[in-house]
Enzyme design. Sequence first.
Site, PDB file in Angstrom:
ATOM      1  N   LYS A 284       2.464   3.978   1.643  1.00  8.98           N
ATOM      2  CA  LYS A 284       2.213   2.881   2.606  1.00  8.98           C
ATOM      3  C   LYS A 284       2.631   1.517   2.051  1.00  8.98           C
ATOM      4  CE  LYS A 284      -2.267   1.143   2.486  1.00  8.98           C
ATOM      5  NZ  LYS A 284      -2.347  -0.301   2.288  1.00  8.98           N
ATOM      6  N   ASN A 285       2.307   1.250   0.783  1.00 10.07           N
ATOM      7  CA  ASN A 285       2.530  -0.100   0.262  1.00 10.07           C
ATOM      8  C   ASN A 285       3.997  -0.391  -0.064  1.00 10.07           C
ATOM      9  OD1 ASN A 285      -0.081  -0.745   0.688  1.00 10.07           O
ATOM     10  ND2 ASN A 285      -0.743  -0.618  -1.452  1.00 10.07           N
TER      11      ASN A 285
ATOM     12  N   CYS B 189     -10.575 -10.716   2.690  1.00  6.06           N
ATOM     13  CA  CYS B 189     -11.048  -9.415   3.165  1.00  6.06           C
ATOM     14  C   CYS B 189     -12.181  -8.975   2.241  1.00  6.06           C
ATOM     15  CB  CYS B 189      -9.924  -8.395   3.230  1.00  6.06           C
ATOM     16  SG  CYS B 189      -9.374  -7.846   1.638  1.00  6.06           S
TER      17      CYS B 189
ATOM     18  N   ARG C 291      -8.051 -13.412  -1.532  1.00  4.02           N
ATOM     19  CA  ARG C 291      -6.660 -13.048  -1.312  1.00  4.02           C
ATOM     20  C   ARG C 291      -5.803 -14.158  -0.679  1.00  4.02           C
ATOM     21  NH1 ARG C 291      -6.350  -6.936   0.662  1.00  4.02           N
ATOM     22  NH2 ARG C 291      -4.441  -6.996  -0.523  1.00  4.02           N
TER      23      ARG C 291
ATOM     24  N   ASP D   9      -6.381  -0.032  -7.216  1.00  4.46           N
ATOM     25  CA  ASP D   9      -6.617   0.822  -6.044  1.00  4.46           C
ATOM     26  C   ASP D   9      -7.229   2.173  -6.431  1.00  4.46           C
ATOM     27  OD1 ASP D   9      -5.591  -1.160  -4.470  1.00  4.46           O
ATOM     28  OD2 ASP D   9      -3.610  -0.258  -4.242  1.00  4.46           O
TER      29      ASP D   9
ATOM     30  N   ARG E  26      -6.619   3.731   7.390  1.00  5.66           N
ATOM     31  CA  ARG E  26      -5.573   2.732   7.130  1.00  5.66           C
ATOM     32  C   ARG E  26      -4.608   3.208   6.049  1.00  5.66           C
ATOM     33  NH1 ARG E  26      -7.595  -3.164   6.186  1.00  5.66           N
ATOM     34  NH2 ARG E  26      -5.337  -3.284   6.034  1.00  5.66           N
TER      35      ARG E  26
HETATM   36  N1  EPU Z   1      -3.305 -13.847  -5.497  1.00  4.81           N
HETATM   37  C1  EPU Z   1      -3.417 -15.224  -5.434  1.00  4.81           C
HETATM   38  N2  EPU Z   1      -2.462 -15.902  -4.734  1.00  4.81           N
HETATM   39  C2  EPU Z   1      -1.427 -15.284  -4.083  1.00  4.81           C
HETATM   40  C3  EPU Z   1      -1.333 -13.871  -4.157  1.00  4.81           C
HETATM   41  C4  EPU Z   1      -2.289 -13.184  -4.886  1.00  4.81           C
HETATM   42  O1  EPU Z   1      -4.325 -15.812  -6.002  1.00  4.81           O
HETATM   43  O2  EPU Z   1      -0.603 -15.960  -3.454  1.00  4.81           O
HETATM   44  C5  EPU Z   1      -4.313 -13.072  -6.264  1.00  4.81           C
HETATM   45  C6  EPU Z   1      -5.149 -12.171  -5.363  1.00  4.81           C
HETATM   46  O3  EPU Z   1      -6.214 -12.865  -4.738  1.00  4.81           O
HETATM   47  C7  EPU Z   1      -5.593 -11.086  -6.311  1.00  4.81           C
HETATM   48  C8  EPU Z   1      -4.384 -10.970  -7.263  1.00  4.81           C
HETATM   49  O4  EPU Z   1      -3.647 -12.169  -7.125  1.00  4.81           O
HETATM   50  O5  EPU Z   1      -6.715 -11.509  -7.025  1.00  4.81           O
HETATM   51  C9  EPU Z   1      -3.487  -9.785  -6.984  1.00  4.81           C
HETATM   52  O6  EPU Z   1      -3.116  -9.762  -5.623  1.00  4.81           O
HETATM   53  P1  EPU Z   1      -1.731  -9.198  -5.095  1.00  4.81           P
HETATM   54  O7  EPU Z   1      -1.020 -10.311  -4.387  1.00  4.81           O
HETATM   55  O8  EPU Z   1      -1.007  -8.479  -6.161  1.00  4.81           O
HETATM   56  O9  EPU Z   1      -2.247  -8.164  -4.009  1.00  4.81           O
HETATM   57  P2  EPU Z   1      -1.587  -7.917  -2.598  1.00  4.81           P
HETATM   58  O10 EPU Z   1      -0.139  -8.034  -2.694  1.00  4.81           O
HETATM   59  O11 EPU Z   1      -2.296  -8.707  -1.562  1.00  4.81           O
HETATM   60  C10 EPU Z   1      -1.169  -5.359  -2.900  1.00  4.81           C
HETATM   61  C11 EPU Z   1      -1.568  -4.088  -2.211  1.00  4.81           C
HETATM   62  C12 EPU Z   1      -3.032  -3.819  -2.479  1.00  4.81           C
HETATM   63  C13 EPU Z   1      -3.214  -3.693  -4.003  1.00  4.81           C
HETATM   64  C14 EPU Z   1      -2.734  -4.963  -4.685  1.00  4.81           C
HETATM   65  C15 EPU Z   1      -2.786  -4.892  -6.182  1.00  4.81           C
HETATM   66  C16 EPU Z   1      -0.102  -4.014  -0.291  1.00  4.81           C
HETATM   67  C17 EPU Z   1       0.066  -4.077   1.174  1.00  4.81           C
HETATM   68  N3  EPU Z   1      -1.317  -4.227  -0.779  1.00  4.81           N
HETATM   69  O12 EPU Z   1      -1.989  -6.404  -2.349  1.00  4.81           O
HETATM   70  O13 EPU Z   1      -3.341  -2.578  -1.873  1.00  4.81           O
HETATM   71  O14 EPU Z   1      -4.575  -3.503  -4.289  1.00  4.81           O
HETATM   72  O15 EPU Z   1      -1.374  -5.235  -4.304  1.00  4.81           O
HETATM   73  O16 EPU Z   1      -2.013  -3.836  -6.652  1.00  4.81           O
HETATM   74  O17 EPU Z   1       0.851  -3.733  -1.004  1.00  4.81           O
HETATM   75  C18 EPU Z   1      -4.761  -0.957  -0.947  1.00  4.81           C
HETATM   76  O18 EPU Z   1      -3.749  -0.265  -0.735  1.00  4.81           O
HETATM   77  O19 EPU Z   1      -5.928  -0.521  -0.822  1.00  4.81           O
HETATM   78  C19 EPU Z   1      -4.587  -2.361  -1.364  1.00  4.81           C
HETATM   79  C20 EPU Z   1      -5.564  -3.255  -1.282  1.00  4.81           C
END
Ligand code: EPU
Length: 424
Positions: free
Chosen positions: A22-23, A119, A124, A308, A400
């Site tokens: 999915k990701n 969330c 996030r 995850d 999801r």
């Molecule tokens: N963060 C910031 N600022 C930003 C972006 C991120 O402070 O602009 C922080 C976040 O708040 C968090 C950390 O950086 O504390 C890591 O967040 P990241 O951006 O890597 O997460 P994401 O891209 O929002 C994706 C996956 C998540 C997975 C995380 C970490 C997708 C759609 N989602 O989220 O998947 O946990 O990377 O590997 O790719 C799941 O599948 O259950 C899921 C939550």
Amino acid sequence: MDRFIIEGGKPLRGKVEIEGVKNAILPMMCAALMAKEGVTVLKNVPYLHDIRVLEKLIAEFGGETRFDPDSRTITIDASNVHNGIAPYELVKQMRASFLLSGALLGRFGEFRISMPGGCAIGARPVNFHLMGFRRMGATVAETEGLLSAKAPRLSGAVLCLDYPSHTGTENLMMAAALAEGQTIIENAACEPEIMDFGNFLNAMGAKITGHGTSTIFIEGVKTLRAVAYTPIPDRIVAGTFMCAAAITGGEIELEGIEVSHVRIAMEKLHDMGAELVSLPNGNIRIKGPERLSAVDIITMPHPGFPTDLQPPFMACLAVADGVSLIRETVFENRFIHAAELNRMGACIRVASEKAVVVGVPQLVGAPVMVSDLRAGAALVLAGLAAKDTTVLDRVYHIDRGYEHLEVKLASLGARIARRSDRDE
Ligand code: EPU
């Protein structure tokens, strides 16, 4: 609303096939909007709730998508895509909707997307994404719940991320793919999904190197084309099934898995007493021990232990022999499942980013509430191992990211069924 009813205590046995991830599929569906002609085809796609939400969003922008359940493919025709507004009703259902921003900025030089909120697992923010867009020449505005950006000319730039954000890296890769000149992303996310996404963009005609490492180089190109592509298998789904075998003391074979993506989970499970064998056909066989042993876990961006998988592993450690320490360093609020596991007889104390798990010999079924996708996976695992009946409420979170989880587990011998309000 649907519930899962689980009668625990049955060791799982059999074979399960792992679906596409999915990701990586979500950003690929967004990137497909950058192809002005042709039809993008993604194969081995699980038809998850998040993918349906993204289909609705793509339709809002004039794109056409179709999922074929027989071939498990999704097609995306972006020839009539126009710029528009991603509405809050859809964006609030799925934060990954913000992945549309990089694609729209690349194709139209602008985007308007409702601000994704926080969330259950954390605040996030998307500040790293926006910082990158600004450095590439976009003017970004945040007004009344709407994030918008405009860049008459998107130019390559050196982008240093404060943290290797997964979707942040993907969004910037998309924008940079169609920018003028070279972009370098430093401290980029290195997850296998990023590697796969870069390969997908390159198949579309992008010029990207270094993806899968912490420095990514992108030479902007003028156009991208629609392609057919098979995404990698879902390492988190694979890890969840491994935990299901481990926690029930069962023995299962995982098919269609990429061993190098799940090595850290396999090592932890080995340390916890499970037997793991890589078979010549590429499958993995895992056998759970009589009782698991405690281990310590610290979550980190790839190649560290994936956040995850922290909830599913916490469920396993809840019944392991000994005391485990889990440190969650990626999300600030990803222990909500601990309180629900405690309702099932676990002994877990949480203090800010640390959780101390004192293993108990047996969990006991109880009514529990799912707060997010991976917390849901943890509670299902706990239910499979627990004595008596567990009733899981709000399983839409699980839908999801796991396709027909209850059907797959039942095929491995689990006593699990879905009940809906409509049935009663
Ligand atoms: N963060 C910031 N600022 C930003 C972006 C991120 O402070 O602009 C922080 C976040 O708040 C968090 C950390 O950086 O504390 C890591 O967040 P990241 O951006 O890597 O997460 P994401 O891209 O929002 C994706 C996956 C998540 C997975 C995380 C970490 C997708 C759609 N989602 O989220 O998947 O946990 O990377 O590997 O790719 C799941 O599948 O259950 C899921 C939550």
